[in-house]
Design a protein around this motif. Sequence first.
Motif, PDB file in Angstrom:
ATOM      1  N   TYR A 121       0.160  -0.756   0.472  1.00 22.45           N
ATOM      2  CA  TYR A 121       0.118  -0.222  -0.264  1.00 22.45           C
ATOM      3  C   TYR A 121       1.200   1.335   0.256  1.00 22.45           C
ATOM      4  O   TYR A 121       0.568   2.154  -0.707  1.00 22.45           O
ATOM      5  N   ALA A 122       2.230   1.398   0.337  1.00 20.94           N
ATOM      6  CA  ALA A 122       2.915   2.773   0.259  1.00 20.94           C
ATOM      7  C   ALA A 122       3.197   2.368  -0.762  1.00 20.94           C
ATOM      8  O   ALA A 122       3.395   4.170  -1.389  1.00 20.94           O
ATOM      9  N   GLY A 123       3.987   1.600  -1.326  1.00 16.75           N
ATOM     10  CA  GLY A 123       4.611   1.676  -2.769  1.00 16.75           C
ATOM     11  C   GLY A 123       3.642   2.197  -3.653  1.00 16.75           C
ATOM     12  O   GLY A 123       4.074   3.126  -4.593  1.00 16.75           O
ATOM     13  N   ARG A 124       2.271   1.897  -3.223  1.00 19.65           N
ATOM     14  CA  ARG A 124       0.841   2.183  -4.123  1.00 19.65           C
ATOM     15  C   ARG A 124       0.920   4.143  -3.886  1.00 19.65           C
ATOM     16  O   ARG A 124       0.630   4.432  -5.498  1.00 19.65           O
ATOM     17  N   LEU A 125       0.683   4.065  -2.769  1.00 20.59           N
ATOM     18  CA  LEU A 125       0.655   5.740  -2.297  1.00 20.59           C
ATOM     19  C   LEU A 125       2.039   6.297  -3.504  1.00 20.59           C
ATOM     20  O   LEU A 125       1.763   7.490  -3.706  1.00 20.59           O
ATOM     21  N   ALA A 126       3.336   5.874  -3.214  1.00 19.72           N
ATOM     22  CA  ALA A 126       4.033   6.335  -3.446  1.00 19.72           C
ATOM     23  C   ALA A 126       4.505   6.515  -5.342  1.00 19.72           C
ATOM     24  O   ALA A 126       4.326   8.049  -5.445  1.00 19.72           O
ATOM     25  N   ALA A 127       3.521   5.674  -5.412  1.00 21.14           N
ATOM     26  CA  ALA A 127       3.693   5.479  -7.164  1.00 21.14           C
ATOM     27  C   ALA A 127       2.264   6.521  -7.397  1.00 21.14           C
ATOM     28  O   ALA A 127       3.150   7.486  -8.720  1.00 21.14           O
ATOM     29  N   ARG A 128       0.994   7.061  -6.797  1.00 12.26           N
ATOM     30  CA  ARG A 128       0.115   7.884  -7.267  1.00 12.26           C
ATOM     31  C   ARG A 128       0.363   9.428  -6.339  1.00 12.26           C
ATOM     32  O   ARG A 128      -0.672  10.372  -7.153  1.00 12.26           O
ATOM     33  N   VAL A 145       0.037  17.175  -8.885  1.00 12.15           N
ATOM     34  CA  VAL A 145      -0.905  17.682 -10.443  1.00 12.15           C
ATOM     35  C   VAL A 145      -2.321  18.394 -10.123  1.00 12.15           C
ATOM     36  O   VAL A 145      -2.500  19.060 -10.548  1.00 12.15           O
ATOM     37  N   ARG A 146      -2.870  16.928  -9.240  1.00 18.19           N
ATOM     38  CA  ARG A 146      -4.370  17.342  -9.362  1.00 18.19           C
ATOM     39  C   ARG A 146      -4.492  18.259  -8.231  1.00 18.19           C
ATOM     40  O   ARG A 146      -5.383  18.826  -8.215  1.00 18.19           O
ATOM     41  N   LEU A 147      -3.516  18.256  -7.378  1.00 17.35           N
ATOM     42  CA  LEU A 147      -3.902  19.443  -6.194  1.00 17.35           C
ATOM     43  C   LEU A 147      -3.172  20.836  -6.624  1.00 17.35           C
ATOM     44  O   LEU A 147      -3.986  21.734  -6.717  1.00 17.35           O
ATOM     45  N   VAL A 148      -2.220  20.744  -7.605  1.00 15.18           N
ATOM     46  CA  VAL A 148      -1.382  21.883  -8.076  1.00 15.18           C
ATOM     47  C   VAL A 148      -3.276  22.292  -8.818  1.00 15.18           C
ATOM     48  O   VAL A 148      -3.467  24.223  -8.710  1.00 15.18           O
ATOM     49  N   GLY A 149      -3.684  21.777  -9.632  1.00 13.74           N
ATOM     50  CA  GLY A 149      -4.858  22.034 -10.704  1.00 13.74           C
ATOM     51  C   GLY A 149      -6.369  22.094 -10.134  1.00 13.74           C
ATOM     52  O   GLY A 149      -6.332  23.718 -10.878  1.00 13.74           O
ATOM     53  N   GLY A 150      -6.488  21.781  -9.362  1.00 12.70           N
ATOM     54  CA  GLY A 150      -7.907  22.159  -8.114  1.00 12.70           C
ATOM     55  C   GLY A 150      -7.490  23.467  -7.074  1.00 12.70           C
ATOM     56  O   GLY A 150      -8.584  24.470  -7.633  1.00 12.70           O
ATOM     57  N   ALA A 156       6.529  11.201   4.355  1.00  9.26           N
ATOM     58  CA  ALA A 156       5.971  10.309   4.765  1.00  9.26           C
ATOM     59  C   ALA A 156       3.876  10.364   4.500  1.00  9.26           C
ATOM     60  O   ALA A 156       3.415  10.003   3.224  1.00  9.26           O
ATOM     61  N   VAL A 157       3.828  11.965   5.693  1.00 12.33           N
ATOM     62  CA  VAL A 157       2.554  12.025   5.414  1.00 12.33           C
ATOM     63  C   VAL A 157       2.228  12.265   4.002  1.00 12.33           C
ATOM     64  O   VAL A 157       1.183  12.558   3.456  1.00 12.33           O
ATOM     65  N   ALA A 158       2.855  13.172   3.404  1.00 12.88           N
ATOM     66  CA  ALA A 158       2.709  14.191   2.379  1.00 12.88           C
ATOM     67  C   ALA A 158       2.165  12.935   1.300  1.00 12.88           C
ATOM     68  O   ALA A 158       1.597  13.879   0.305  1.00 12.88           O
ATOM     69  N   LEU A 159       3.125  12.151   1.437  1.00 12.27           N
ATOM     70  CA  LEU A 159       3.218  11.431  -0.008  1.00 12.27           C
ATOM     71  C   LEU A 159       2.221  10.363  -0.281  1.00 12.27           C
ATOM     72  O   LEU A 159       1.091  10.005  -1.103  1.00 12.27           O
ATOM     73  N   ALA A 160       1.431  10.277   1.861  1.00 14.63           N
ATOM     74  CA  ALA A 160      -0.063   9.045   1.370  1.00 14.63           C
ATOM     75  C   ALA A 160      -1.201  10.308   1.253  1.00 14.63           C
ATOM     76  O   ALA A 160      -1.618   9.266   0.484  1.00 14.63           O
ATOM     77  N   VAL A 161      -1.204  11.540   2.045  1.00 13.33           N
ATOM     78  CA  VAL A 161      -2.105  12.579   1.563  1.00 13.33           C
ATOM     79  C   VAL A 161      -1.876  12.820  -0.205  1.00 13.33           C
ATOM     80  O   VAL A 161      -2.704  12.917  -1.131  1.00 13.33           O
ATOM     81  N   LEU A 162      -0.489  13.037  -1.026  1.00 11.13           N
ATOM     82  CA  LEU A 162      -1.007  12.840  -2.740  1.00 11.13           C
ATOM     83  C   LEU A 162      -1.222  11.898  -3.538  1.00 11.13           C
ATOM     84  O   LEU A 162      -2.061  11.838  -4.067  1.00 11.13           O
ATOM     85  N   GLY A 163      -0.328  11.153  -2.772  1.00  9.99           N
ATOM     86  CA  GLY A 163      -1.176   9.263  -3.106  1.00  9.99           C
ATOM     87  C   GLY A 163      -3.078   9.016  -3.265  1.00  9.99           C
ATOM     88  O   GLY A 163      -3.182   8.758  -3.886  1.00  9.99           O
TER      89      GLY A 163
END
Length: 759
Positions: free
Chosen positions: A134-141, A147-152, A223-230
């Motif tokens: 699950y951590a790898g999935r979050l990092a990959a996403r 991009v979604r956050l900045v665009g939004g 880790a928290v930032a990557l999790a949120v962005l993921g």
Amino acid sequence: MTPPNDPSEHRPATDPDQPTTLPTTDRPAEAERDDDGPGAEVVSIETARAGRHPYPPTTPAPESPALEGEVVRVDLPGGERRDWLTDLENKARTRRPIVPLWLRSRTEAVHTLRWVGVHYAHVAGYQATRTPLYAGRLAARSPRGLVRLVGGMVKWTFDLEGEPVRLAAVQKADPENYLKLSRQRDARVRLRVPATLGALVTLLIVGIAVAAAPTSAQWGALAVALAVLGVVGRPADRPLIDRAVIPASVEKLTSDIVIRALTALGIAGITQAMAKNPKDAIRFVAPITRDGPGWRADLDLPYGVTVGDVLDKRDRMSGALRRPLGCIWPEGDPSVHEGRLILWVGDKDLSKTIVKSPLLKAASHDVFKGIPFGNDPRGRLVTVPVIENNALIGSLPGQGKTASVRELAAGVVLDPTAEGWFHELKGSGDLDPYEKVCHRYVSGIQDEAIAYAADSLALLRKEVMRRAAALKTLPPDLCPDKKVTRQIADKRSLGLHPLVCIIDECQNLFAHPAYGAKAGEDAEFIIKLGRALGVVLILATQRPDKDSLPTGISANVSIRFCLKVAGQIENDMILGTSAYKNGIRATMFNPGPPDKGGDAGTGYLVGATPMPKVVKSAYLNTAETQLIADRAYALRRAGGTLSGHALGETPAPAAPAHDLLADILAVVAVSEAKVWNEVVVARLAELRPEVYGPWMELEADARAAQLTTALKPYGVRTGQVWGTPEGGGKGANRRGITRDDITTAITERDGKKGSGGAA
């Protein structure tokens, strides 16, 4: 249309509270003669109403018989005053339980809580082991999330989501709406730009603070930032967390489904009731609830329809409910009435379930607490009481009979105070692992093995008589109820420990021409008298008929387990008279092993529980049986309770060995070529009264038939022969034997034994 002379046209409207005028035709003739009025009388309305119901609800009607032509009212009037207490009792006749079904017994509550605990432990373990994934999935996403956050944020700050609406106003050349939308956009941007700048400044300050923090805090923040962005960047069709348990695609049981299934069975009573009154033909007496791993529905069938009618259609109900046959378990509740149906529909096919024996991991066991035998369709453990009971197990070949015997034998040997007498009269060695802990043991189908089992029953009969005398001498404070208890059994010096005799394939014993009759008598004696003395008899047969299973035995056993049988006669021989009629039908099980769609190991258990119950017996393979036997041997060796066969002792037979053919040659002289059967039986009884004496107690025709049956296994046939009664008399043709046939049979038998020995 009213006739012109109808008096109803001129009849005045009467007030119900005023006196009623009755026509003179309604009065007796004597009243007419004595009345001076104009032909009518005035009576009180109460009197008129009382005439309609001569017997008030509180006054019993006279017991005199009704006169000819008199109207007898059988229903009480409906307008009587009712007692509130009676109404309350009627309404509260069936109270719904306060405590849920799964909390009513300690065993079921523990089972349910254990299942819930195991379920969530599995879920937690499954998800914990996949945390790196699950951590790898979050990092990959996370890049997509950034991009979604900045665009939004950009779209929100500059109100870009309203751009299509403003362009539409321009294309329609609508300056008024465009100006209105522009002013709204400018107002939003003026408010949102400072908010966005404030958020950016805050993030910058947090970033600077994190940069100055220790390395662990930096990694945590990353880790928290990557999790949120993921999470922000997750695809809509690909969830982050996998399911630990795949939900079963089992349709929830509803009243409509149950009614649809019952209607599809083609039972005339249900079909007619549904056609007349579809709403009330089938009445549910309780809500459909979750009961263990399945659904339970309690209902009353239409009038005249019994649970037995539904049991006959169990296969059709399986098709109507779209569930495997091993999931459909209808049963009745005769304590209410024969039309009360309890339908339980499981999530899993019982035939595909392998029940593990709790004894496999037990260090020891106490037979006074019963023996864990198997599970019911709802997965609940069923225990069979052994002490003060006898058991009968029957089925077609290959349906799990011997496996059921193995489970009961495991409970016996794991009690170091219990003495086992095991007889496996098939010769397959299914009980061989227990041999080293048995007081008496035999495995085989030869006459020697049958004789050994017959000797055991004879010895048991003597043991029952000894125990009865010993129990009688015990003081009341030690034995108040005159039966063997755990306290008495532990006193080894008294010799009143539990003694369990198992005879598998008992039909080979009871149908034996030489030993069957006496063995049947001994077994019946033991069953009737040994239950309170700690002597238990467990019989298993694959041929439940009157010749192979004496009725005195089948009628007196208290616990019965019937797996798949062929028909009603076999069903009632095992489960008791009228069992088939009462809906307890082991004929409904499918033959064959579970991997071929069969119900091997599943049967009806009667006598062990308050109501007959479908049970799948626990299965022990040979290796598991050997482990239990090894543990039992260690227990008995440590406790000093090994005896008899387990110590290598060979007890003398209780009855003398004999040979039927040789005995016949001994009582029939060489000069007698042909002799009547009844004459031969009389001579045999004189030669060996302990063996052939019971034959002489039969009628003359039955004696001849007994000898004919006894000679069949040897290939000797009887027929009509000429002879005269002993002591003189008129000659006649009667069923008898030819001496040369007996001699030939002995020669052939001895020749086969000789050739077999040479080989």
